[in-house]
Design a protein around this motif. Structure first.
Motif, PDB file in Angstrom:
ATOM      1  N   SER A  21      41.428  31.908  33.790  1.00 38.85           N
ATOM      2  CA  SER A  21      40.332  31.339  32.988  1.00 38.85           C
ATOM      3  C   SER A  21      40.357  29.811  33.034  1.00 38.85           C
ATOM      4  O   SER A  21      39.307  29.163  32.967  1.00 38.85           O
ATOM      5  CB  SER A  21      40.414  31.842  31.545  1.00 38.85           C
ATOM      6  OG  SER A  21      41.659  31.519  30.961  1.00 38.85           O
TER       7      SER A  21
ATOM      8  N   THR B 108      33.034  34.590  35.136  1.00 37.26           N
ATOM      9  CA  THR B 108      33.899  35.359  34.251  1.00 37.26           C
ATOM     10  C   THR B 108      35.239  35.544  34.941  1.00 37.26           C
ATOM     11  O   THR B 108      35.302  35.709  36.157  1.00 37.26           O
ATOM     12  CB  THR B 108      33.272  36.713  33.893  1.00 37.26           C
ATOM     13  OG1 THR B 108      32.889  37.405  35.094  1.00 37.26           O
ATOM     14  CG2 THR B 108      32.028  36.517  33.030  1.00 37.26           C
TER      15      THR B 108
ATOM     16  N   SER C 221      33.735  29.512  27.024  1.00 39.22           N
ATOM     17  CA  SER C 221      32.628  29.936  26.175  1.00 39.22           C
ATOM     18  C   SER C 221      33.096  31.038  25.235  1.00 39.22           C
ATOM     19  O   SER C 221      34.006  31.812  25.547  1.00 39.22           O
ATOM     20  CB  SER C 221      31.465  30.435  27.035  1.00 39.22           C
ATOM     21  OG  SER C 221      30.918  29.370  27.784  1.00 39.22           O
ATOM     22  N   GLN C 222      32.468  31.106  24.080  1.00 39.02           N
ATOM     23  CA  GLN C 222      32.809  32.126  23.104  1.00 39.02           C
ATOM     24  C   GLN C 222      32.309  33.489  23.580  1.00 39.02           C
ATOM     25  O   GLN C 222      31.224  33.607  24.135  1.00 39.02           O
ATOM     26  CB  GLN C 222      32.183  31.797  21.742  1.00 39.02           C
ATOM     27  CG  GLN C 222      32.752  30.541  21.099  1.00 39.02           C
ATOM     28  CD  GLN C 222      34.226  30.706  20.755  1.00 39.02           C
ATOM     29  OE1 GLN C 222      34.617  31.695  20.133  1.00 39.02           O
ATOM     30  NE2 GLN C 222      35.041  29.735  21.158  1.00 39.02           N
ATOM     31  N   GLY C 223      33.113  34.515  23.340  1.00 39.13           N
ATOM     32  CA  GLY C 223      32.731  35.861  23.738  1.00 39.13           C
ATOM     33  C   GLY C 223      33.552  36.326  24.919  1.00 39.13           C
ATOM     34  O   GLY C 223      34.370  35.585  25.472  1.00 39.13           O
ATOM     35  N   THR C 224      33.336  37.580  25.304  1.00 39.52           N
ATOM     36  CA  THR C 224      34.108  38.201  26.374  1.00 39.52           C
ATOM     37  C   THR C 224      33.304  38.266  27.663  1.00 39.52           C
ATOM     38  O   THR C 224      32.070  38.183  27.655  1.00 39.52           O
ATOM     39  CB  THR C 224      34.512  39.629  25.985  1.00 39.52           C
ATOM     40  OG1 THR C 224      33.310  40.419  25.825  1.00 39.52           O
ATOM     41  CG2 THR C 224      35.323  39.650  24.704  1.00 39.52           C
TER      42      THR C 224
ATOM     43  N   TYR D 267      33.695  32.648  30.845  1.00 37.91           N
ATOM     44  CA  TYR D 267      34.129  33.600  29.826  1.00 37.91           C
ATOM     45  C   TYR D 267      35.428  34.257  30.259  1.00 37.91           C
ATOM     46  O   TYR D 267      35.564  34.672  31.411  1.00 37.91           O
ATOM     47  CB  TYR D 267      33.072  34.684  29.609  1.00 37.91           C
ATOM     48  CG  TYR D 267      31.766  34.175  29.054  1.00 37.91           C
ATOM     49  CD1 TYR D 267      31.522  34.155  27.687  1.00 37.91           C
ATOM     50  CD2 TYR D 267      30.768  33.715  29.919  1.00 37.91           C
ATOM     51  CE1 TYR D 267      30.310  33.685  27.178  1.00 37.91           C
ATOM     52  CE2 TYR D 267      29.558  33.242  29.421  1.00 37.91           C
ATOM     53  CZ  TYR D 267      29.341  33.236  28.052  1.00 37.91           C
ATOM     54  OH  TYR D 267      28.146  32.769  27.558  1.00 37.91           O
TER      55      TYR D 267
END
Length: 314
Positions: free
Chosen positions: A48, A36, A101-104, A65
């Motif tokens: 990121s 992350t 990736s999708q999401g936090t 993420y």
């Protein structure tokens, strides 16, 4: 082999974060569930991307993420003067081989903690913003984590200001929230990272491995040698790799169980970590403050892991 350690690496790559990613990706003892990325050393658009670039260098496809683009409350600070505008000193690193990736980041941490209750280890090598948001969203997270290992703080000096180490200064409120949450946490601050250094001789040993991963690690470690002479350090401190290796090999380190807090309001001392191991206040300990390391063993373990990229490791 014994069950691997389920781990998430929360970082802000950043050159020393990049080495920590390479180590985590190489370690057979670690099940790297996700990386992350939060804003910190550079902005989120770089961190990121850099996390995925370094994983591409490692030959690994691990979910990445995106996390917080700024601190929870205070003004944003960066360290691009140290890490370069792109966060990786402009060194040639592969482009990302897969999308975000999708999401936090904080939801990824929360979901993994429910899949691995009592087992998940979170290594934080940047500001604690993502973990702070996760804890604010679900305070019960503290009890589900096996532990947190964070690179941050110092007992009596700073590096970004006279009082504060960068990762804590970048989001003092998040760090204070984490320390008050009840989570099991070990803090690898400047007290220990300035002892976990690579000399130029150690760096040459890394270069001699001959792989792209080892050469990259040697280049970024080399960049810290001259910078840290002003601190009286005899080489380049391995700040973020120190936290990763503590999670893997705590036997290499010494520590004290104590109380720690963060100054969030001081005009001159914002971001300072306050450590109470011996005072008459008798505050309840809330962390393991890491104070020392077997430097020779630390160097050997780092080289062992990086040697795995060329099939030379155990």
């Amino acid at each position: 082999m014994e069950r691997r350690i389920p781990m998430i690496l929360d970082c802000d790559p950043g050159i020393d974060d990049a080495v920590a990613i390479l180590l985590a990706a190489a370690a057979p003892e670690i099940e790297l569930l996700a990386v992350t990325a939060a804003a910190g050393n550079v902005g989120l658009e770089h961190t990121s991307r850099n996390a995925r670039r370094v994983l591409a260098l490692a030959g690994r496809q691990v979910p990445v993420y995106a996390g917080a683009s700024r601190p929870m409350f205070g003004p944003q600070v960066t360290a691009d003067a140290v890490h370069g505008a792109d966060g990786l000193l402009g060194l040639p690193v592969p482009e990302p081989a897969f999308p975000l990736s999708q999401g936090t980041a904080w939801d990824a941490i929360l979901q993994a903690s429910k899949r691995y209750p009592g087992e998940l280890v979170l290594v934080v090598t940047g500001p604690m913003t993502d973990l702070g948001i996760a804890l604010a969203k679900d305070p019960s997270l503290a009890g589900r984590l096996a532990g947190v290992v964070a690179m941050g703080g110092a007992s009596d000096f700073g590096n970004d200001t006279p009082a504060a180490e960068f990762n804590i200064l970048a989001d003092p409120e998040a760090a204070e929230l984490v320390l008050r949450s009840g989570v099991r946490i070990a803090m690898c601050g400047l007290d220990v990272t300035h002892k976990a250094y690579f000399t130029r001789e150690d760096i040459r040993r890394l270069e001699a491995l001959g792989t792209p991963q080892a050469r990259f690690a040697a280049a970024v470690i080399e960049s810290g040698v001259d910078i840290h002479r002003r601190y009286g350090v005899e080489g380049s401190p391995m700040h973020d790799p120190c936290a990763l290796l503590y999670a893997l090999r705590p036997d290499l380190f010494t520590q004290v169980h104590c109380w720690a807090g963060v100054e969030c309001k001081g005009r001159l001392t914002r971001g300072r970590t306050v450590i109470d191991a011996y005072s008459d206040a008798k505050r309840t300990p809330n962390c393991h403050w890491v104070t020392g390391v077997d430097r020779a063993a630390f160097v050997e373990e780092t080289i062992r892991l990086l040697a795995r990229y060329g099939g030379q490791g155990e």
